[in-house]
Design an enzyme around this catalytic site. Sequence first.
Site, short mmCIF file in Angstrom:
data_model
loop_
_atom_site.label_atom_id
_atom_site.label_comp_id
_atom_site.label_asym_id
_atom_site.label_seq_id
_atom_site.Cartn_x
_atom_site.Cartn_y
_atom_site.Cartn_z
N GLU A 27 0.87 -1.18 0.00
CA GLU A 27 0.00 0.00 0.00
C GLU A 27 0.90 1.23 0.00
OE1 GLU A 27 -2.63 2.47 3.22
OE2 GLU A 27 -2.82 0.28 3.29
N LYS B 21 -11.34 -1.02 6.38
CA LYS B 21 -10.09 -0.87 7.11
C LYS B 21 -10.43 -0.40 8.52
CE LYS B 21 -6.14 2.30 7.20
NZ LYS B 21 -5.42 3.34 6.43
#
Length: 214
Positions: free
Chosen positions: A43, A134
């Site tokens: 990420e 998330k």
Amino acid sequence: MNKAKTIIRLGEAGVIAVIRGDSMEIALKSSHAVIEGGILGVELTFTVPQADEVIRTLVTTYKNRPEVLIGAGTVLDAVTARLAIMAGAQYIVSPCFDAETASICNLYQVPYLPGCMTLTEMTTALKSGVDIVKLFPGNAFGPSIVSAVKAPLPQLSIMPTGGVSLDNMEAWFNAGVIAVGVGGNLLAPAVTGDYDKVVEVAKQYSEKYRTIKG
């Protein structure tokens, strides 16, 4: 790769390295180090200078390794999301939910993983087509929050980020998360330029994940 396949692959990767850095060079070296250590999800945060160029470089570098997933993090708005997608980002991660970002990700069929803390935020995200939430910051809750959230929302897929470590990673997976995001303790050696140590720590995370999954 279509959206459904990417979501499956994120679950298979299990550990997502959150890459930050003060320069393109640091971000690229850190990304290469975690991948060398066996972590297959990257990420790349938009706090990195010229983050879209870093993403484009990583996607090109690993185009013959489909098991490696390159995504964009710290995406705060739809404009940044589209910039990342055009650079080749395979998934988009935000610290909070943004409806316009969800829409642009749905348009391009790219998974959107927004940061959520409350059931209201999580249900709003689900209604907007989000497949993985998330849980951020994870250290504000701990693994016990997963069963509490999944009681009313058993269909929810959760990826905690923030406070995930080698010591508590198993507890998170045992609680039922689909993946975990790791950053600080994984990439701490990069601050001093010790990328060999980053490789070593990444190996510890990837081996721990394989052990957890049997």
